[in-house]
Design a protein around this motif. Structure first.
Motif, PDB file in Angstrom:
ATOM      1  N   ARG A 145       7.658  -6.637   7.439  1.00 21.21           N
ATOM      2  CA  ARG A 145       6.292  -6.938   6.986  1.00 21.21           C
ATOM      3  C   ARG A 145       5.266  -6.113   7.750  1.00 21.21           C
ATOM      4  O   ARG A 145       5.551  -5.578   8.810  1.00 21.21           O
ATOM      5  CB  ARG A 145       5.972  -8.422   7.218  1.00 21.21           C
ATOM      6  CG  ARG A 145       7.022  -9.366   6.738  1.00 21.21           C
ATOM      7  CD  ARG A 145       6.883  -9.603   5.254  1.00 21.21           C
ATOM      8  NE  ARG A 145       7.939 -10.485   4.799  1.00 21.21           N
ATOM      9  CZ  ARG A 145       7.784 -11.311   3.767  1.00 21.21           C
ATOM     10  NH1 ARG A 145       6.655 -11.350   3.123  1.00 21.21           N
ATOM     11  NH2 ARG A 145       8.779 -12.069   3.392  1.00 21.21           N
ATOM     12  N   ASP A 146       4.070  -6.121   7.201  1.00 18.33           N
ATOM     13  CA  ASP A 146       2.945  -5.477   7.883  1.00 18.33           C
ATOM     14  C   ASP A 146       2.157  -6.549   8.626  1.00 18.33           C
ATOM     15  O   ASP A 146       1.695  -7.514   8.025  1.00 18.33           O
ATOM     16  CB  ASP A 146       2.036  -4.784   6.861  1.00 18.33           C
ATOM     17  CG  ASP A 146       2.783  -3.667   6.138  1.00 18.33           C
ATOM     18  OD1 ASP A 146       3.461  -2.889   6.825  1.00 18.33           O
ATOM     19  OD2 ASP A 146       2.697  -3.601   4.895  1.00 18.33           O
ATOM     20  N   THR A 160      -0.045  -3.525  13.973  1.00 20.09           N
ATOM     21  CA  THR A 160      -1.296  -2.797  14.209  1.00 20.09           C
ATOM     22  C   THR A 160      -2.290  -3.671  14.942  1.00 20.09           C
ATOM     23  O   THR A 160      -2.509  -4.825  14.569  1.00 20.09           O
ATOM     24  CB  THR A 160      -1.917  -2.375  12.848  1.00 20.09           C
ATOM     25  OG1 THR A 160      -0.922  -1.668  12.112  1.00 20.09           O
ATOM     26  CG2 THR A 160      -3.137  -1.505  13.043  1.00 20.09           C
ATOM     27  N   ALA A 205       8.573  -6.435  12.721  1.00 15.55           N
ATOM     28  CA  ALA A 205       7.498  -6.019  11.814  1.00 15.55           C
ATOM     29  C   ALA A 205       7.679  -4.547  11.433  1.00 15.55           C
ATOM     30  O   ALA A 205       8.058  -3.726  12.260  1.00 15.55           O
ATOM     31  CB  ALA A 205       6.143  -6.220  12.482  1.00 15.55           C
ATOM     32  N   ARG A 206       7.403  -4.244  10.145  1.00 15.53           N
ATOM     33  CA  ARG A 206       7.480  -2.861   9.675  1.00 15.53           C
ATOM     34  C   ARG A 206       6.362  -2.056  10.341  1.00 15.53           C
ATOM     35  O   ARG A 206       6.586  -0.995  10.895  1.00 15.53           O
ATOM     36  CB  ARG A 206       7.311  -2.837   8.152  1.00 15.53           C
ATOM     37  CG  ARG A 206       7.669  -1.522   7.495  1.00 15.53           C
ATOM     38  CD  ARG A 206       7.645  -1.703   5.983  1.00 15.53           C
ATOM     39  NE  ARG A 206       6.269  -1.794   5.494  1.00 15.53           N
ATOM     40  CZ  ARG A 206       5.567  -0.722   5.101  1.00 15.53           C
ATOM     41  NH1 ARG A 206       6.104   0.465   5.144  1.00 15.53           N
ATOM     42  NH2 ARG A 206       4.334  -0.858   4.658  1.00 15.53           N
ATOM     43  N   THR A 207       5.152  -2.603  10.255  1.00 14.79           N
ATOM     44  CA  THR A 207       4.052  -2.023  11.015  1.00 14.79           C
ATOM     45  C   THR A 207       3.410  -3.132  11.835  1.00 14.79           C
ATOM     46  O   THR A 207       3.302  -4.267  11.376  1.00 14.79           O
ATOM     47  CB  THR A 207       2.969  -1.409  10.104  1.00 14.79           C
ATOM     48  OG1 THR A 207       2.410  -2.465   9.309  1.00 14.79           O
ATOM     49  CG2 THR A 207       3.538  -0.333   9.202  1.00 14.79           C
ATOM     50  N   CYS A 216       8.511 -11.904  10.217  1.00 17.37           N
ATOM     51  CA  CYS A 216       7.815 -10.615  10.357  1.00 17.37           C
ATOM     52  C   CYS A 216       8.672  -9.444   9.909  1.00 17.37           C
ATOM     53  O   CYS A 216       8.185  -8.333   9.795  1.00 17.37           O
ATOM     54  CB  CYS A 216       7.406 -10.392  11.818  1.00 17.37           C
ATOM     55  SG  CYS A 216       6.085 -11.484  12.360  1.00 17.37           S
ATOM     56  N   ALA A 244      -1.598  -6.352   4.807  1.00 17.69           N
ATOM     57  CA  ALA A 244      -1.028  -7.200   5.852  1.00 17.69           C
ATOM     58  C   ALA A 244      -0.408  -8.440   5.239  1.00 17.69           C
ATOM     59  O   ALA A 244      -0.981  -9.044   4.335  1.00 17.69           O
ATOM     60  CB  ALA A 244      -2.100  -7.606   6.849  1.00 17.69           C
ATOM     61  N   ASN A 245       0.781  -8.784   5.702  1.00 23.91           N
ATOM     62  CA  ASN A 245       1.407 -10.049   5.303  1.00 23.91           C
ATOM     63  C   ASN A 245       1.182 -11.107   6.363  1.00 23.91           C
ATOM     64  O   ASN A 245       1.280 -12.301   6.104  1.00 23.91           O
ATOM     65  CB  ASN A 245       2.910  -9.869   5.109  1.00 23.91           C
ATOM     66  CG  ASN A 245       3.243  -8.670   4.266  1.00 23.91           C
ATOM     67  OD1 ASN A 245       3.632  -7.632   4.779  1.00 23.91           O
ATOM     68  ND2 ASN A 245       3.054  -8.807   2.968  1.00 23.91           N
ATOM     69  N   ARG A 250       6.038  -6.909  16.809  1.00 21.89           N
ATOM     70  CA  ARG A 250       6.908  -5.738  16.743  1.00 21.89           C
ATOM     71  C   ARG A 250       8.361  -6.130  17.032  1.00 21.89           C
ATOM     72  O   ARG A 250       9.293  -5.721  16.350  1.00 21.89           O
ATOM     73  CB  ARG A 250       6.424  -4.709  17.778  1.00 21.89           C
ATOM     74  CG  ARG A 250       7.196  -3.429  17.801  1.00 21.89           C
ATOM     75  CD  ARG A 250       6.775  -2.560  16.649  1.00 21.89           C
ATOM     76  NE  ARG A 250       7.530  -1.315  16.631  1.00 21.89           N
ATOM     77  CZ  ARG A 250       7.792  -0.647  15.526  1.00 21.89           C
ATOM     78  NH1 ARG A 250       7.375  -1.104  14.369  1.00 21.89           N
ATOM     79  NH2 ARG A 250       8.469   0.472  15.589  1.00 21.89           N
TER      80      ARG A 250
END
Lengths: 309, 491
Positions: B306-307, B333, B329-331, B303, B410-411, B325
């Motif tokens: 990554r998004d 959501t 993770a970069r974002t 992660c 998203a990845n 998170r």
């Protein structure tokens, strides 16, 4: 803790283990698999059961060293123990009298196909077994496949043993020779199973493939092993592992099986550098666990095995 | 001042608040705030978010209780914990007695103190909540459970003399563990079968370390072991052994099926097979059970940088997004098709998530996953929603807004929209009746199934619910199993 009672090499990087697992031995049917874990930090990997001996309480599995876990497993010997084994998982093979059956197995896949071949032969089928391997030293269980079948062929990619060529070459020869096939089972690498499907499905031959998608729990809980059949999602662990080849989306299966390839390669490289340390660590962990368990038994003498008659 | 430096005098003074401070003034005391790990720090590690109330704060909080004649908190507790008496014992400074009183109704207080949705249960029934903030019952519960555990003076209840009866419990989650504790006390031999290699069920594979440290679950399991409960891991009932075989070949007189809800639901939209799309069960199992964040073999898609999007609005989706998170993770959501008001996740979890930098994308629904030519996820095509008329369960139904589609990059996409019944037991036990969703039919009071000697409770009966409801079902089943084993009557 599951004791290894016998371990022997049966081919290049291929090892057969007989393991004490009474519950699994009692229930195993051809086509089913186990999931095992070697140590506290280990992954859970699925392996098909070759045979079981309910009286002795043992199951036999065959392992080809490919990644880290299988490489470490293949360092183990009789007397070692495996931390966790769960099973038998998945649906058993559908054993019927189909008529003429062709079983195609690639190398270690032979071990998986053997119990089903035996059962199909006993059910009255004319069983033709085609085993394929890259090279002579990877041909396994030749005597066993001859016993489990009415006719057997061994194919090697490099022609160092049996006939030269892929298993599909032999299948096409048989079909060209006018053989009427009622049922096909293919067990092996995905490209091989896909090639079998491409030949057999257009001819309307009922063809099953045993899928080896990536699994975690093996009980249907995670969905990681999902495979695409037509436009429907199925879980290989509880809906399979055998599926109708006509429906399977092999491209998606190959993509999903490659999901962790980089990590798997890295993990294997790291393991190769520290093989002996990892093995020593594993043995120390198992010994410590066994000691803990022994202490628990003393602490809780209420374990009344007499209830199990 | 650290806990160890808290002077005895200060504690004595605090314990006395109930006697020395008038009710009117006590009612003005604000609710104590649970200390938390700093959001910046915790969003990068798996340390427990809530740190637990220090002794003085716990005493102050307990003194806020106005001792209602008819305590609403007890009524609202699914297992009827005698909260008023427990709080009184805390005020008296007798924490071990408070813990012991708690255990009369709730075998796993360190766990429920952490994961119960108290705002809808005990604290929802607290009269102080009508005008201000309710007594922080959950935090007090956790305080006494932790105090007891740290003191090493766990008061294990007495075990009745052996009845010679054997009970098999299928599943070591909250329902199974609570039933096991009650039944072993009544003198029955109890053996718990678990499919995975670790004990605790959803408490281990589902709820993350930062909400419920595994060491706490392990302590509770070890306590049950000390009480004589036997555990056998790596047994998939329905596969390794059937219910009938347990009863006939292994001589179990009764079986309690507590296997939980199992099969993850997917969205059934195109592209769900792209690499990087996970069920929340898989993602959380890899992290929680297999510890894929530590130095282990179990791989999980990286992660870091990554998004990550997580689809769903319940506690499982919330756990997954907060876990992503923490994995860097970069974002991260959360995508939910209704608005925040309809989210089933606990309010506290949503607050924690926002503080950790998680974005909530409400009224948004993915309609397709998109990926690259190698099969890797690159994004989700989403549609914006608006709320329409209320549906059968009273929540306003989300309706897609025409022409509002957009692509969310998203990845990794994690689907946490619920589970279906795992069929392994039902399909191997032909005389066990199920409803149309394949959940096991069981009497809501006695937990009896259609099969004599077999009881069922928890998520495998109700569908996905909460830890405390599963524990309540386990306790009811224990009463009913004891009745059956001692009278021989199937009533």
């Amino acid at each position: 803790m599951y004791k290894i009672v016998e371990a022997r090499s049966v081919g290049l990087n291929i090892k057969q283990f007989v393991i004490e697992a009474p519950r699994i031995a009692r229930k195993q049917r051809p086509g089913q698999f186990v999931i095992l874990r070697l140590h506290e930090k280990g992954e859970r990997i699925p392996l098909t059961i070759k045979s079981s001996d309910p009286a002795a309480g043992t199951v036999t599995i065959v392992v080809q060293a490919i990644g880290k876990t299988t490489s470490l497993l293949n360092c183990l010997e009789a007397g070692d123990s495996i931390l966790d084994i769960v099973g038998p998982l998945g649906h058993p093979s559908d054993i019927q009298n189909y008529g003429t059956v062709v079983i195609l197995a690639g190398s270690v896949g032979t071990a998986m196909a053997l119990p089903t071949a035996n059962a199909l032969k006993q059910a009255g089928n004319h069983v033709i077994f085609i085993e394929g391997a890259r090279s002579a030293e990877m041909v396994v269980f030749e005597d066993a496949i001859r016993q489990a079948s009415s006719e057997a062929f061994v194919m090697t990619d490099d022609g160092t043993y049996g006939e030269q060529g892929l298993v599909t070459k032999k299948l096409q020869e048989l079909i060209a020779g006018g053989l009427r096939i009622n049922f096909i089972l293919a067990v092996g690498p995905v490209p091989m199973m896909r090639a079998v499907a491409q030949i057999a499905v257009p001819l309307g031959i009922r063809t099953m493939v045993s899928l080896n998608s990536i699994m975690v729990d093996g009980t249907g809980m995670c969905g990681g092993c999902r495979v695409l059949l037509g436009n429907q999602s199925k879980f290989a662990c509880v809906d399979g592992p055998e599926f109708d080849a006509a429906q399977v989306n092999f491209e998606v299966l190959m993509q999903r099986n490659a999901m962790y390839r980089d990590k798997e390669c890295q993990s294997l490289r790291d393991f190769k550098e520290h093989e002996q340390e990892e093995l020593a660590e594993l043995r120390a962990e198992i010994a410590a666990r066994e000691k803990d368990l022994a202490e628990l038994e003393i602490a809780a003498p209420s374990m009344q095995e007499k209830h199990y008659v | 001042m650290s806990e160890s430096e808290t002077s005895v005098a200060a504690v004595v003074a605090a314990s006395d608040q109930r006697n020395t401070v008038p009710l009117k003034d006590r009612m003005k005391i604000p609710r104590t705030v649970m200390p938390e790990l700093d959001p910046q720090v915790r969003s990068r590690n798996f340390g427990e978010v809530n740190l637990g109330l220090p002794t003085l704060e716990a005493l102050t909080e307990a003194s806020r209780c106005i001792e209602c004649a008819k305590p609403g908190c007890v009524v609202q507790c699914p297992v009827g914990v005698k909260i008023k008496e427990v709080v009184a014992l805390i005020c008296a400074g007798d924490y071990l007695a408070a813990a012991s009183k708690m255990r009369e109704d709730n075998a796993l207080p360190a766990i429920t103190g952490r994961v119960c949705p108290q705002e809808n249960q005990c604290e929802g029934g607290c009269v102080l909540g009508k005008k201000g903030a309710p007594v922080a019952i959950g935090n007090l519960e956790r305080f006494i459970a932790d105090y007891e555990r740290n003191s090493g003076q766990l008061g294990l209840p007495p075990i009745a003399t052996s009845t010679g009866k054997n009970v098999a419990i299928v599943g070591s989650g909250p329902a199974g563990l609570s039933a096991a504790g009650d039944l072993v006390q009544k003198g029955h031999r109890v053996r718990v079968f678990e499919a995975l290699h670790e004990l605790g069920g959803v408490l281990i594979y589902g709820i993350p370390e930062f909400r419920l440290p595994k060491s706490i679950v392990k302590t509770e399991v070890d306590n049950l072991r000390r009480m004589g409960v036997e555990f056998e891991t790596n047994v998939v009932v329905g596969k390794s052994v059937t219910i009938d075989e347990l009863m006939h070949n292994e001589h179990f007189d009764a079986v309690f099926v507590a296997t939980g809800a199992g099969l993850p639901q997917f969205l059934g939209i195109p592209g769900e097979h792209f690499n990087g799309v996970y069920s929340a069960n898989e993602f959380l199992t890899r992290i929680n059970l297999m510890r894929a964040y530590a130095d282990v073999d179990q791989p999980v898609y990286d992660c870091r940088g990554r998004d990550v999007i997580v689809v769903g609005g319940g506690n499982t989706a919330m756990d997954a997004v907060r876990t992503a998170r923490r994995l860097g993770a970069r974002t991260a959501t959360l995508v939910y098709r209704r608005s925040q008001a309809e989210m089933p996740a606990r309010v506290e979890e949503a607050h924690h998530a926002i503080a950790e930098g998680i974005e909530l994308r409400m009224l948004t629904n993915p309609v397709e996953f998109i990926g690259d030519e190698k099969g890797w996820l690159t994004g989700a095509r989403c549609v914006r929603m608006e709320l329409g008329e209320p549906d059968a369960d009273g929540r306003r139904r989300p309706v897609p807004i025409a022409g509002s589609e957009f692509i969310l990059p998203a990845n990794v996409a994690i689907i946490g929209v619920g589970t279906n019944a795992n069929p392994l037991i039902q399909s191997s036990t032909p005389d066990l009746k199920t409803n149309k969703w394949n959940y096991i039919l069981a009497d809501p009071e006695t937990m009896r199934t259609s099969k004599r000697g077999v009881f069922a409770g928890g998520d495998i009966v109700t569908g996905s619910a909460t830890v405390i409801l599963a524990m309540g079902a386990g306790r009811k089943a224990a009463v009913s199993i004891h009745d059956y084993l001692t009278t021989g009557l199937w009533r």
